[in-house]
Design a protein around this motif. Structure first.
Motif, PDB file in Angstrom:
ATOM      1  N   SER A 484     -32.532  62.577  52.115  1.00 46.89           N
ATOM      2  CA  SER A 484     -33.421  62.368  52.779  1.00 46.89           C
ATOM      3  C   SER A 484     -32.815  62.485  54.289  1.00 46.89           C
ATOM      4  N   PRO A 485     -33.356  63.049  55.406  1.00 42.71           N
ATOM      5  CA  PRO A 485     -33.035  63.316  56.600  1.00 42.71           C
ATOM      6  C   PRO A 485     -33.032  61.897  57.629  1.00 42.71           C
ATOM      7  N   PHE A 486     -33.725  60.673  57.085  1.00 43.38           N
ATOM      8  CA  PHE A 486     -33.786  59.674  57.645  1.00 43.38           C
ATOM      9  C   PHE A 486     -32.555  58.892  57.585  1.00 43.38           C
ATOM     10  N   ASP A 487     -32.525  58.215  58.933  1.00 44.83           N
ATOM     11  CA  ASP A 487     -31.589  57.101  59.147  1.00 44.83           C
ATOM     12  C   ASP A 487     -31.696  55.818  58.676  1.00 44.83           C
ATOM     13  N   TYR A 488     -31.739  55.500  57.313  1.00 42.94           N
ATOM     14  CA  TYR A 488     -32.074  54.430  56.713  1.00 42.94           C
ATOM     15  C   TYR A 488     -31.314  53.259  57.071  1.00 42.94           C
ATOM     16  N   GLY A 489     -30.099  53.314  57.308  1.00 43.22           N
ATOM     17  CA  GLY A 489     -29.187  52.250  57.805  1.00 43.22           C
ATOM     18  C   GLY A 489     -29.862  51.393  59.183  1.00 43.22           C
ATOM     19  N   SER A 490     -30.276  52.366  60.017  1.00 44.46           N
ATOM     20  CA  SER A 490     -30.984  51.802  61.467  1.00 44.46           C
ATOM     21  C   SER A 490     -32.314  51.540  61.417  1.00 44.46           C
ATOM     22  N   GLN A 491     -33.100  52.304  60.237  1.00 43.43           N
ATOM     23  CA  GLN A 491     -34.686  52.276  60.317  1.00 43.43           C
ATOM     24  C   GLN A 491     -35.144  50.930  59.376  1.00 43.43           C
ATOM     25  N   GLY A 492     -34.074  50.354  58.504  1.00 39.62           N
ATOM     26  CA  GLY A 492     -34.616  49.682  57.679  1.00 39.62           C
ATOM     27  C   GLY A 492     -33.628  48.663  57.091  1.00 39.62           C
ATOM     28  N   VAL A 493     -34.155  47.571  56.592  1.00 41.06           N
ATOM     29  CA  VAL A 493     -33.250  46.636  56.091  1.00 41.06           C
ATOM     30  C   VAL A 493     -33.710  45.966  54.536  1.00 41.06           C
ATOM     31  N   LEU A 494     -32.791  45.860  53.880  1.00 46.48           N
ATOM     32  CA  LEU A 494     -32.944  45.580  52.256  1.00 46.48           C
ATOM     33  C   LEU A 494     -32.556  44.009  52.376  1.00 46.48           C
ATOM     34  N   TYR A 495     -33.515  43.183  52.058  1.00 43.91           N
ATOM     35  CA  TYR A 495     -33.477  41.602  52.193  1.00 43.91           C
ATOM     36  C   TYR A 495     -33.639  40.684  50.845  1.00 43.91           C
ATOM     37  N   VAL A 496     -32.552  40.465  50.045  1.00 47.24           N
ATOM     38  CA  VAL A 496     -32.708  40.153  48.747  1.00 47.24           C
ATOM     39  C   VAL A 496     -32.170  38.218  48.968  1.00 47.24           C
ATOM     40  N   PRO A 497     -33.231  37.422  48.958  1.00 45.76           N
ATOM     41  CA  PRO A 497     -33.110  36.143  49.329  1.00 45.76           C
ATOM     42  C   PRO A 497     -32.104  35.454  48.355  1.00 45.76           C
ATOM     43  N   ARG A 498     -31.488  34.447  48.725  1.00 43.50           N
ATOM     44  CA  ARG A 498     -30.358  33.817  47.815  1.00 43.50           C
ATOM     45  C   ARG A 498     -31.036  32.980  46.789  1.00 43.50           C
ATOM     46  N   ASN A 499     -31.744  31.980  47.275  1.00 42.31           N
ATOM     47  CA  ASN A 499     -31.938  30.822  46.327  1.00 42.31           C
ATOM     48  C   ASN A 499     -33.299  30.906  45.581  1.00 42.31           C
ATOM     49  N   LEU A 500     -33.921  32.026  45.346  1.00 37.24           N
ATOM     50  CA  LEU A 500     -35.291  31.990  44.616  1.00 37.24           C
ATOM     51  C   LEU A 500     -35.122  31.925  42.970  1.00 37.24           C
ATOM     52  N   PRO A 501     -35.902  31.181  42.292  1.00 36.91           N
ATOM     53  CA  PRO A 501     -35.682  31.071  40.816  1.00 36.91           C
ATOM     54  C   PRO A 501     -35.787  32.423  40.445  1.00 36.91           C
ATOM     55  N   LEU A 502     -35.441  32.660  38.887  1.00 38.95           N
ATOM     56  CA  LEU A 502     -35.548  33.768  38.327  1.00 38.95           C
ATOM     57  C   LEU A 502     -36.887  34.021  38.064  1.00 38.95           C
TER      58      LEU A 502
END
Length: 712
Positions: A484-502
């Motif tokens: 993709s031509p998009f600059d994903y590093g500056s356009q978006g953040v992937l957030y995966v929380p630490r302490n959620l249960p399975l």
């Protein structure tokens, strides 16, 4: 055509740039167009994965327009099909100033049928409500003025309104050349236009229907072409599985009962007691559903043929139903020449009988009557000749099906290994069968001298196309990828929380919503919550609603199922800051650029449910062949689905936002690396503070830009 010509067309000062507002040249788009041109010249097959924003549509349409040959474009949905035909193709045709003729072709269920519309209008008891009376009038006016009969052009009657099922035809109840309205038939007009056009736009479902018909020797649905382009090609394996299988429901059988009674009383009243004939079909269908009642206690309310609870009672019910259909077919065969409605009822009866019998084979002892030639009536046979009867309590015999009336399932897919299962609903029973693999059937459909292009943003798993090519039998195809031509590093953040249960933990949904709420509060734009099950949609939506009330948040909350999907998406776009909770159908095909969508939240990794009979059968087959079902099938399927869901967030160069994935297995499990590496290259964090800071920073920037662009 030389590559230089393509370079000129896609250049910053070329005809596309001059004719299309906002056009900007993209190297990946040009390279994709050149690869498609090479595929055309070599008459080969290309699998082209191109990231969001590449401009796939122009990349395949330009070579198609300039090829001088006949082209078929197949899309994943009717929505995309309409967009291509009504917006993209006309704009490009004007930009290139080429006299390319284009046709739109959909399945027959999308076109008003003059005959069935007239029958419904003449039946005072057929309309179920005042709303349907108004809908019928609208359809009658529409049928009198439309050139196409495409129900998608009649906005005042919802596409999912039940009345459409009664004013359109099916392959079984179409009267064909015997119809008194054959000269005005919208379906035949659309097919004739498709035969004459340079470029035909269809959808994958219609393409698969054509495969089934060609297996039967019927070749007049789709035209022969030089190039086939499959857009949104990642959907092909699932759609092929669905359309190359069969399905019979008790609803269809009850419709047959009513149709047989009505046609008999209207056109052959003296021949027999048609009310009794209809009641026998209805009672046999209801008895079969009653025999299937134990399925209600099973996961997903589904049972495979081999694991059917109280199998003997079920088999006896199926035998009784087949025998009833035999008797009904005999009676209809005697009078079928008296009126087209009687012939249509016979055709439906034979079709359902054939599908039911196919579902029963092989039997529980492993005997398969389909291994020997099917007996059948011919047009010259005596219609009074006895059909095969049911011998014994539950021994099932091959259906007597006239060659011109054979069901696709019987004539086209015999001998293909399949899985069979029954699905019990609140008021119906459905018997399904699906091939374990569509690879052989699909791949052999490509004719010599025909070029194929299969394109999508999600075809590979971390660069590996093997899962996709194995599913469709395309091992010899060339496979290429463009970022993709998009600059994903500056356009978006992937957030995966630490302490959620399975995800299996009963506290998961509550904790997921608690984690999500600070982001929802901070996000001034729209929020899309993608769930893996409909049950999760209801639960998470109710939890969000409670949280909104607790904090006094005045925010529009939309949930899948409340209203039609199209209307739901339109309200979401218009609101600008709504929260929409949806499941499977919302993971793809949603394009909401700008601030109307700044947060996408995915509850769990999209592994297919374990109660899916097709999945279970394929996993068992893989295991029996010495493979690793999880790594070879489940993980690749989840990776592609996850990439589709994540792709909803960034739709243009100016978009930005946060992608929250609540399933910590994405980071904590070894296989998670394969999944997140296949996602767009967002910045990544496990800290809520960093995700919130990103939202606030981007929103502040957006407001600053907006202020600068305000008129003085």
């Amino acid at each position: 055509m030389l590559f230089q010509e393509l370079s000129d067309l896609f250049a910053a000062d070329g005809p596309l740039a001059q004719a299309l507002p906002g056009y900007r040249p993209r190297q990946a788009q040009l390279e994709l167009a050149q690869a498609i041109e090479s595929t055309l010249q070599e008459r080969s097959t290309l699998i082209a994965e191109a990231g969001t924003g590449t401009g796939k549509t122009w990349a395949y349409l330009v070579p198609a327009f300039l090829s001088g040959g006949k082209v078929l474009v197949s899309t994943g949905t009717r929505t995309l099909q309409d967009q291509l035909f009504r917006r993209d193709v006309p704009r490009l045709r004007e930009a290139l100033a080429l006299p390319v003729s284009v046709a739109l072709l959909k399945g027959r269920g999308n076109y008003v049928c003059h005959y069935h519309l007239g029958r419904l209008a003449g039946d005072d008891r057929a309309l179920k409500s005042r709303a349907e009376i108004g809908q019928l009038r609208s359809i009658q006016v529409f049928a009198g003025r439309t050139a196409t009969g495409d129900r998608g052009d009649l906005a005042e009657v919802p596409e999912d309104a039940d009345i459409w099922n009664r004013v359109t035809s099916t392959r079984e109840n179409c009267l064909g050349q015997e119809c008194p309205h054959v000269k005005d038939c919208f379906v035949l007009k659309a097919r004739r236009q498709a035969q004459d056009a340079d470029l035909v736009v269809v959808n994958h479902a219609l393409f698969m229907a054509d495969i089934v018909l060609r297996e039967e020797g019927i070749t007049d649905l789709l035209p022969d072409v030089d190039l086939v382009v499959f857009d949104e090609a990642h959907q092909l394996p699932d759609i092929a599985t669905r359309f190359l299988g069969t399905s019979v429901s008790t609803h269809q059988l009850l419709d047959l009962a009513r149709g047989t009674e009505a046609a008999g009383l209207a056109h052959a009243r003296e021949a027999t007691n048609w009310s009794l004939v209809g009641k026998e079909i209805e009672q046999a269908a209801r008895n079969l559903r009653l025999a299937a009642a134990p399925i209600d206690k099973l996961p997903g309310r589904k049972a495979t043929f081999e694991a059917m609870p109280e199998a003997q009672a079920f088999d006896e019910g199926l035998a009784q139903l087949l025998a009833t259909l035999d008797r009904s077919a005999q009676l209809l065969g005697v009078v079928r020449d008296k009126h087209p409605d009687l012939a249509a009822a016979l055709k439906s009866c034979l079709d359902l009988r054939a599908r039911l019998f196919l579902w029963s084979q092989p039997d529980r002892l492993g005997n398969n009557a389909l291994a020997r030639p099917l007996p059948g009536l011919t047009r010259d046979d005596d219609p009074l000749a006895p059909l095969p009867s049911v011998a014994g309590s539950f021994e099932l015999n091959a259906p007597a099906v006239s060659p011109d009336l054979q069901a696709p399932a019987v004539s086209g897919l015999r001998g293909v290994p399949s899985v069979r299962w029954a699905e019990l609903g609140p008021s119906h029973l459905r018997l399904h069968s699906a091939p374990l693999s569509v690879a052989q059937i699909f791949s052999r459909y490509r004719r010599p001298g025909q070029a194929w292009v299969l394109t999508s943003a999600t075809l590979s798993v971390n660069g590996d196309f093997g899962h996709f090519t194995r599913q469709l039998g395309l091992a010899e195809a060339a496979a290429m990828h463009w970022d993709s031509p998009f600059d994903y590093g500056s356009q978006g953040v992937l957030y995966v929380p630490r302490n959620l249960p399975l995800p299996g933990d009963q506290r998961f949904n509550q904790r997921f919503v608690e984690t999500l709420m600070p982001l929802v509060t901070a996000a001034q734009g729209g929020v899309l919550v993608l769930c893996t099950t409909l049950r999760a949609v209801d639960h998470i939506a109710s939890l969000l609603e409670a949280c909104f009330e607790d904090v006094g948040m005045d925010r529009l909350l939309l949930k899948q199922g409340d209203i039609a999907r199209r209307a739901l998406l339109e309200r979401f776009r218009q609101a600008g800051n709504a929260v929409l909770v949806g499941s499977a159908s919302f993971w793809e095909g949603i394009d909401v650029p700008g601030d109307a969508l700044t947060l996408v939240a995915i509850d769990k990794l999209p592994f297919a449910p374990p109660d899916d009979p097709v999945l279970a059968a394929r996993l068992n087959q893989c295991r029996a062949q010495g493979g690793n079902p999880f790594m070879e099938y489940q993980l690749p399927e989840a990776a592609i689905a996850l990439k589709q869901g994540a792709g909803r967030l960034i739709r243009s160069e100016a978009d930005w936002g946060v992608l929250l994935v609540g399933d910590t297995r994405l980071v904590d499990k070894p296989y998670g690396r394969l999944l997140w590496r296949g996602l767009p290259p967002f910045s990544r964090t496990r800290e809520a503070g960093q995700a919130l800071a990103f939202l606030r920073e981007k929103q502040a920037g957006s407001h600053a830009v907006a202020a600068e662009t305000l008129p003085p």
